[in-house]
Design a protein around this motif. Structure first.
Motif, mmCIF file in Angstrom:
data_model
loop_
_atom_site.group_PDB
_atom_site.id
_atom_site.type_symbol
_atom_site.label_atom_id
_atom_site.label_comp_id
_atom_site.label_asym_id
_atom_site.label_seq_id
_atom_site.Cartn_x
_atom_site.Cartn_y
_atom_site.Cartn_z
ATOM 1 N N MET A 1 -8.289 -2.158 -3.384
ATOM 2 C CA MET A 1 -6.827 -1.622 -3.671
ATOM 3 C C MET A 1 -5.975 -0.951 -2.954
ATOM 4 N N PRO A 2 -4.761 -1.324 -2.680
ATOM 5 C CA PRO A 2 -3.566 -0.976 -1.818
ATOM 6 C C PRO A 2 -3.755 0.192 -1.517
ATOM 7 N N SER A 3 -3.243 0.903 -0.548
ATOM 8 C CA SER A 3 -3.493 2.428 -0.174
ATOM 9 C C SER A 3 -1.651 2.795 -0.997
ATOM 10 N N ALA A 4 -1.255 2.233 -0.975
ATOM 11 C CA ALA A 4 0.557 2.723 -1.727
ATOM 12 C C ALA A 4 0.619 1.784 -3.037
ATOM 13 N N ASP A 5 0.261 2.058 -4.214
ATOM 14 C CA ASP A 5 -0.016 1.136 -5.480
ATOM 15 C C ASP A 5 1.680 1.567 -6.093
ATOM 16 N N LEU A 6 2.038 0.324 -6.316
ATOM 17 C CA LEU A 6 3.142 0.365 -6.993
ATOM 18 C C LEU A 6 2.337 0.280 -9.383
ATOM 19 N N SER A 7 2.411 1.289 -9.976
ATOM 20 C CA SER A 7 2.667 1.214 -11.543
ATOM 21 C C SER A 7 3.926 1.156 -11.880
ATOM 22 N N TRP A 8 4.120 1.301 -13.211
ATOM 23 C CA TRP A 8 5.330 1.583 -14.072
ATOM 24 C C TRP A 8 4.724 3.330 -15.450
ATOM 25 N N ASP A 9 6.060 3.104 -16.039
ATOM 26 C CA ASP A 9 6.335 4.157 -16.665
ATOM 27 C C ASP A 9 7.766 3.608 -17.517
ATOM 28 N N GLY A 10 8.188 3.048 -18.305
ATOM 29 C CA GLY A 10 8.873 2.504 -18.235
ATOM 30 C C GLY A 10 9.746 1.827 -18.087
ATOM 31 N N PRO A 11 10.917 2.760 -17.901
ATOM 32 C CA PRO A 11 11.506 2.899 -16.422
ATOM 33 C C PRO A 11 11.843 3.152 -15.379
ATOM 34 N N LEU A 12 10.699 3.726 -14.899
ATOM 35 C CA LEU A 12 10.395 5.174 -13.880
ATOM 36 C C LEU A 12 8.892 4.178 -13.411
ATOM 37 N N ALA A 13 9.808 3.942 -11.968
ATOM 38 C CA ALA A 13 8.658 2.939 -11.115
ATOM 39 C C ALA A 13 7.959 3.909 -10.298
ATOM 40 N N VAL A 14 6.120 4.260 -9.999
ATOM 41 C CA VAL A 14 5.847 5.014 -9.943
ATOM 42 C C VAL A 14 4.877 4.559 -8.452
ATOM 43 N N ILE A 15 4.874 4.877 -7.038
ATOM 44 C CA ILE A 15 4.830 4.500 -5.641
ATOM 45 C C ILE A 15 3.256 5.548 -5.538
ATOM 46 N N THR A 16 2.050 5.757 -5.518
ATOM 47 C CA THR A 16 0.947 6.681 -5.474
ATOM 48 C C THR A 16 0.099 6.231 -4.205
ATOM 49 N N LEU A 17 0.376 7.115 -3.169
ATOM 50 C CA LEU A 17 0.093 7.300 -2.336
ATOM 51 C C LEU A 17 -2.109 7.193 -2.542
ATOM 52 N N ASP A 18 -2.822 6.263 -1.892
ATOM 53 C CA ASP A 18 -4.188 6.779 -2.764
ATOM 54 C C ASP A 18 -4.221 5.887 -1.633
ATOM 55 N N ALA A 19 -5.382 6.305 -0.087
ATOM 56 C CA ALA A 19 -6.481 6.246 0.867
ATOM 57 C C ALA A 19 -7.460 7.941 1.056
ATOM 58 N N PRO A 20 -7.578 7.708 -0.058
ATOM 59 C CA PRO A 20 -9.043 9.164 0.600
ATOM 60 C C PRO A 20 -9.444 8.891 1.946
ATOM 61 N N PRO A 21 -9.831 10.035 2.614
ATOM 62 C CA PRO A 21 -9.695 11.074 2.228
ATOM 63 C C PRO A 21 -8.424 11.968 2.370
ATOM 64 N N LEU A 22 -7.813 11.996 3.380
ATOM 65 C CA LEU A 22 -5.891 12.225 3.543
ATOM 66 C C LEU A 22 -4.936 11.870 3.436
ATOM 67 N N ASN A 23 -5.082 10.206 3.075
ATOM 68 C CA ASN A 23 -3.752 9.473 3.077
ATOM 69 C C ASN A 23 -3.210 9.477 4.367
ATOM 70 N N LEU A 24 -4.169 9.133 5.543
ATOM 71 C CA LEU A 24 -2.907 9.044 6.700
ATOM 72 C C LEU A 24 -1.821 7.598 6.447
ATOM 73 N N PHE A 25 -1.169 7.786 7.175
ATOM 74 C CA PHE A 25 -0.214 6.763 7.729
ATOM 75 C C PHE A 25 -0.774 6.092 8.545
ATOM 76 N N ASP A 26 -1.278 5.103 8.266
ATOM 77 C CA ASP A 26 -1.329 3.801 9.511
ATOM 78 C C ASP A 26 -1.081 2.172 9.435
ATOM 79 N N ALA A 28 -2.210 -0.076 7.365
ATOM 80 C CA ALA A 28 -2.298 -0.616 5.892
ATOM 81 C C ALA A 28 -1.015 -0.133 5.373
ATOM 82 N N MET A 29 -0.876 1.519 5.107
ATOM 83 C CA MET A 29 -0.272 2.261 4.467
ATOM 84 C C MET A 29 1.191 1.960 4.844
ATOM 85 N N VAL A 30 1.518 1.805 5.494
ATOM 86 C CA VAL A 30 2.658 1.693 5.284
ATOM 87 C C VAL A 30 3.561 0.183 5.447
ATOM 88 N N ALA A 31 2.852 -1.015 5.407
ATOM 89 C CA ALA A 31 3.051 -1.847 4.987
ATOM 90 C C ALA A 31 2.749 -2.275 3.438
#
Length: 258
Positions: A1-26, A28-31
């Protein structure tokens, strides 16, 4: 699973940061975050964007391991590269909302400041704490804080390296709305979805007018507004909404979102 995942809620794009435990920006996260933002930019159906996070923190900031091999030249190149992501996010012609449910530090805070609106749970805390490693925030945080809260507040927040609660940053005009912890995720999504279901082209015009004012002042925005607003009269949104307003009355106007 990507560190930042894109999903959709109708017309709303939702990007979720999900790199446990602290969602650090490395790297992979930035990419992953960059790829998700670019996907939204290319989408013909995106009418709003919500950036949110999973876990006990929105993010504890940049993974300091990223800094270890850098010298002045490579550090400059890194920041220039990461700024392309920030600028692409800011350039999206749709409403963008960042939802901070908990601790939000450094890079994640700077990403939130590149969004149009920042929603925070009442227990959320924010900080640009780069002074702990002898650094200044380098993804646009100081200048975007100055834009929202003024230069003195921006200097205070960065110089001190302290954590600030959501209520304080709402008073400083950094946070747009503070919402209760209970039900925060659902409330933030509902708010973003309402914007996404709005008149997309009109929202894009609003963003362009405000950006012109920030860059060139009120008179520059005045000069740009007639063309930006005038173009809306060629959209099915405005034509349909005016017709439905006249037919059905105030509060019942409808539009399709483009």
């Amino acid at each position: 699973m990507p560190s930042a995942d894109l999903s959709w809620d109708g017309p709303l794009a939702v990007i979720t940061l999900d790199a446990p435990p602290l969602n650090l920006f490395d790297e992979a996260m930035v990419a992953d975050l960059r790829a998700a933002i670019s996907s939204v930019a290319r989408s013909a159906s995106a009418r709003g964007l919500l950036i949110r996070a999973e876990g006990r923190a929105v993010s504890a900031g940049v993974d300091v391991h990223v800094f270890e091999p850098l010298d002045p030249r490579s550090a400059e190149a890194l920041w220039r590269d990461w700024f392309t992501m920030i600028h692409e996010l800011e350039s999206l012609p749709i409403p963008t909302v960042f939802a901070a449910h908990a601790l939000c530090l450094t890079a994640a805070f700077e990403v939130s400041l590149a969004c149009d609106l920042l929603l925070a749970a009442s227990s959320a805390r924010f900080g640009l704490v780069e002074i702990v490693v002898g650094l200044t925030p380098s993804m646009g945080g100081p200048q975007r804080l100055a834009e929202r809260a003024g230069p003195a507040r921006a200097r205070e927040l960065v110089f001190s390296g302290e954590l600030y609660d959501a209520a304080t940053l709402e008073r400083w005009n950094v946070v747009n709305r503070v919402l209760p912890d209970d039900g925060f995720a659902d409330a933030a999504r509902a708010f973003a979805l309402r914007l996404a279901n709005g008149p997309t082209r009109a929202h894009a015009a609003t963003k362009a007018i405000i950006r012109t004012q920030l860059a060139g002042g009120v008179r520059a925005a005045d000069e740009a507004t007639p063309a930006l607003s005038g173009a809306l009269f060629g959209t099915s949104d405005l034509r349909g909404a005016v017709a439905s307003f006249l037919r059905d009355g105030p509060g019942k106007a409808t539009y399709t979102g483009r």
